[in-house]
Design an enzyme around this catalytic site. Structure first.
Site, PDB file in Angstrom:
ATOM      1  N   ASP A  61       0.842  -1.201   0.000  1.00  0.00           N
ATOM      2  CA  ASP A  61       0.000   0.000   0.000  1.00  0.00           C
ATOM      3  C   ASP A  61       0.882   1.258   0.000  1.00  0.00           C
ATOM      4  OD1 ASP A  61      -2.245  -1.803   0.387  1.00  0.00           O
ATOM      5  OD2 ASP A  61      -1.460  -2.031   2.409  1.00  0.00           O
TER       6      ASP A  61
ATOM      7  N   HIS B   2      -4.312  -3.525   6.801  1.00  0.00           N
ATOM      8  CA  HIS B   2      -4.196  -3.786   5.361  1.00  0.00           C
ATOM      9  C   HIS B   2      -5.574  -4.232   4.865  1.00  0.00           C
ATOM     10  CE1 HIS B   2      -2.975  -5.148   1.471  1.00  0.00           C
ATOM     11  NE2 HIS B   2      -3.410  -6.359   1.732  1.00  0.00           N
TER      12      HIS B   2
HETATM   13  P1  NAX Z   1      -1.753 -18.542  -3.797  1.00  0.00           P
HETATM   14  O1  NAX Z   1      -3.074 -19.211  -3.596  1.00  0.00           O
HETATM   15  O2  NAX Z   1      -1.163 -18.494  -5.155  1.00  0.00           O
HETATM   16  O3  NAX Z   1      -0.676 -19.254  -2.847  1.00  0.00           O
HETATM   17  C1  NAX Z   1      -0.915 -19.528  -1.506  1.00  0.00           C
HETATM   18  C2  NAX Z   1      -0.119 -20.764  -1.177  1.00  0.00           C
HETATM   19  O4  NAX Z   1      -0.230 -20.980   0.212  1.00  0.00           O
HETATM   20  C3  NAX Z   1      -0.653 -22.031  -1.886  1.00  0.00           C
HETATM   21  O5  NAX Z   1       0.412 -22.626  -2.587  1.00  0.00           O
HETATM   22  C4  NAX Z   1      -1.156 -22.874  -0.735  1.00  0.00           C
HETATM   23  O6  NAX Z   1      -0.943 -24.261  -0.974  1.00  0.00           O
HETATM   24  C5  NAX Z   1      -0.272 -22.364   0.404  1.00  0.00           C
HETATM   25  N1  NAX Z   1      -0.807 -22.660   1.736  1.00  0.00           N
HETATM   26  C6  NAX Z   1      -2.100 -22.685   2.151  1.00  0.00           C
HETATM   27  N2  NAX Z   1      -2.171 -23.064   3.440  1.00  0.00           N
HETATM   28  C7  NAX Z   1      -0.901 -23.250   3.847  1.00  0.00           C
HETATM   29  C8  NAX Z   1      -0.314 -23.666   5.081  1.00  0.00           C
HETATM   30  N3  NAX Z   1      -1.085 -23.963   6.134  1.00  0.00           N
HETATM   31  N4  NAX Z   1       1.026 -23.763   5.157  1.00  0.00           N
HETATM   32  C9  NAX Z   1       1.797 -23.496   4.100  1.00  0.00           C
HETATM   33  N5  NAX Z   1       1.312 -23.108   2.892  1.00  0.00           N
HETATM   34  C10 NAX Z   1      -0.019 -22.988   2.778  1.00  0.00           C
HETATM   35  O7  NAX Z   1      -1.884 -17.081  -3.155  1.00  0.00           O
HETATM   36  P2  NAX Z   1      -0.893 -15.850  -3.309  1.00  0.00           P
HETATM   37  O8  NAX Z   1      -1.324 -15.020  -4.450  1.00  0.00           O
HETATM   38  O9  NAX Z   1       0.514 -16.319  -3.251  1.00  0.00           O
HETATM   39  O10 NAX Z   1      -1.280 -15.019  -1.985  1.00  0.00           O
HETATM   40  C11 NAX Z   1      -0.944 -15.504  -0.693  1.00  0.00           C
HETATM   41  C12 NAX Z   1      -1.575 -14.637   0.388  1.00  0.00           C
HETATM   42  O11 NAX Z   1      -1.119 -13.280   0.302  1.00  0.00           O
HETATM   43  C13 NAX Z   1      -3.104 -14.555   0.302  1.00  0.00           C
HETATM   44  O12 NAX Z   1      -3.648 -14.680   1.603  1.00  0.00           O
HETATM   45  C14 NAX Z   1      -3.338 -13.143  -0.224  1.00  0.00           C
HETATM   46  O13 NAX Z   1      -4.621 -12.644   0.130  1.00  0.00           O
HETATM   47  C15 NAX Z   1      -2.207 -12.401   0.467  1.00  0.00           C
HETATM   48  N6  NAX Z   1      -1.849 -11.070  -0.055  1.00  0.00           N
HETATM   49  C16 NAX Z   1      -1.452 -10.123   0.840  1.00  0.00           C
HETATM   50  C17 NAX Z   1      -1.063  -8.857   0.450  1.00  0.00           C
HETATM   51  C18 NAX Z   1      -0.611  -7.829   1.444  1.00  0.00           C
HETATM   52  O14 NAX Z   1      -0.335  -6.703   1.023  1.00  0.00           O
HETATM   53  N7  NAX Z   1      -0.512  -8.110   2.749  1.00  0.00           N
HETATM   54  C19 NAX Z   1      -1.114  -8.459  -0.989  1.00  0.00           C
HETATM   55  C20 NAX Z   1      -1.119  -9.617  -1.919  1.00  0.00           C
HETATM   56  C21 NAX Z   1      -1.944 -10.793  -1.486  1.00  0.00           C
HETATM   57  O15 NAX Z   1      -3.295 -10.544  -1.790  1.00  0.00           O
END
Ligand code: NAX
Length: 327
Positions: A159, A187
């Site tokens: 952000d 956020h």
């Molecule tokens: P993806 O769905 O591409 O990847 C997430 C990965 O996490 C998957 O490979 C899944 O298997 C893995 N996962 C799920 N549960 C798990 C666990 N218990 N232990 C280890 N791995 C696990 O999502 P992606 O685009 O990489 O986003 C990841 C996270 O970042 C989401 O929650 C998303 O909302 C968040 N974000 C946060 C942002 C921020 O500014 N704070 C911005 C970007 C993003 O939206």
């Protein structure tokens, strides 16, 4: 040769993980002289994708990448680790509200907090990226009672960076000439992007862009940028989120630049009227030894104070939803 440090990335097979791992291994976070061991944590269904990512990391022949650990066991993933990027969580799907997302992702951070408490190194630090990032950081922190609270941060740097680039686009300045931007609070859409202290070169940013543009265009654009990216790409921000995580930890580890500060969501000490007991984004400076300080003494106007109150209230509501996950 410097001893390698262990760096954990959760959700390593996901979209953000794919943009993040290669840059850590290339030395963009801990510097060109600091070798790393990457400990990549996933869930069982994603292990084969993770193996493919690890093959690609291997094929890069990064001199700083001394070893890799691929695991679906948090006790292994956090074993002896000094720095962790907690990215793994499920992104929000259509029809899910914020409470659904908290209910889905919160428990992940209970188990990981406990594993951190049991296995991480004494100098452990974590940046929580997985949403809802502030509340997930609170859950992890509360389940790792032996780790100092201030070692848990959540990410609002995306952000912050979005704000810098919007100001640069409006004024024609280079982002490097813009300083002292602030994101306050959560956020989420209630975040408060504050440019009243920001400077573009020697000029006050608010005078350069005008209050009308700031209120009617800049604030909603920054707050809803994540949704706009999803609409355009059909997928949520990944490379820019990974970049923001790199900026956050690079500055926390190595120091912020002179005369500037960055936005970091940290355990609130009540500064500026923010509620205590939540993870709240403040302007922070980092001396370069793995610590940070909240910038004090800023004059915060009524408009921003009201925003701080609202985003703080949202964080308290989220905390109430996860009360049974906090210890
Ligand atoms: P993806 O769905 O591409 O990847 C997430 C990965 O996490 C998957 O490979 C899944 O298997 C893995 N996962 C799920 N549960 C798990 C666990 N218990 N232990 C280890 N791995 C696990 O999502 P992606 O685009 O990489 O986003 C990841 C996270 O970042 C989401 O929650 C998303 O909302 C968040 N974000 C946060 C942002 C921020 O500014 N704070 C911005 C970007 C993003 O939206």
């Amino acid at each position: 040769m410097t001893n390698p440090i262990k760096v954990t990335v959760t959700g390593a097979a996901g979209h953000i993980g794919y943009s993040l791992l290669f840059r850590i291994a290339a030395g963009e976070v801990f510097g060109p002289k600091q070798p790393v061991i990457l400990q990549m944590l996933e869930i069982p269904p994603a292990m084969s994708v993770l193996e493919g990512t690890a093959m690609e990391l291997q094929d890069c022949a990064f001199p700083l990448l001394h070893d890799m650990v691929l695991t679906d066991d948090p006790m292994v993933g956090f074993d002896g680790t000094s720095w962790a990027f907690l990215v793994g969580a499920f992104p929000r799907k259509a029809g899910m509200d914020r409470a659904d997302l908290i209910g889905r992702n919160g428990p992940i951070f209970v188990g990981q907090g406990k594993a951190i408490n049991a296995r991480a190194a004494d100098d452990f630090h974590a940046l929580i990226v997985g949403n809802p990032a502030n509340t997930n950081a609170l859950i992890a922190m509360s389940n790792a009672p032996d780790v100092p609270n201030e070692r848990f941060n959540a990410m609002t740097r995306l952000d912050h960076n979005r704000s810098l680039s919007q100001l640069a686009a409006k004024t024609g300045a280079n982002v490097a000439d813009i300083k002292q931007m602030i994101i306050w609070g959560n956020h989420s859409n209630t975040m408060v992007p504050d440019i009243y202290h920001a400077k573009i070169g020697r000029k006050k940013a608010i005078n350069a862009v005008g209050k009308r543009w700031y209120k009617s265009y800049f604030k909603p654009t920054v707050a809803t940028r994540g949704g706009a990216i999803i609409k355009a790409r059909g997928a949520s921000s990944a490379a820019s989120a990974a970049n923001a995580a790199i900026c956050h930890v690079r500055d926390w580890y190595g120091g912020t630049r002179k005369g500037d500060w960055v936005s970091m969501a940290v355990p609130s000490d009540g500064s500026y009227g923010a509620p205590e007991g939540v993870i709240f984004s403040f302007p922070c400076v980092c001396p370069g030894d793995g610590t940070y300080q909240i910038v004090q003494g800023l004059d915060v106007n009524e408009e921003i104070q009201e925003g701080i109150r609202k985003t703080g209230e949202e964080l308290l509501n989220e905390k109430a939803v996860v009360a049974d996950l906090l210890s």
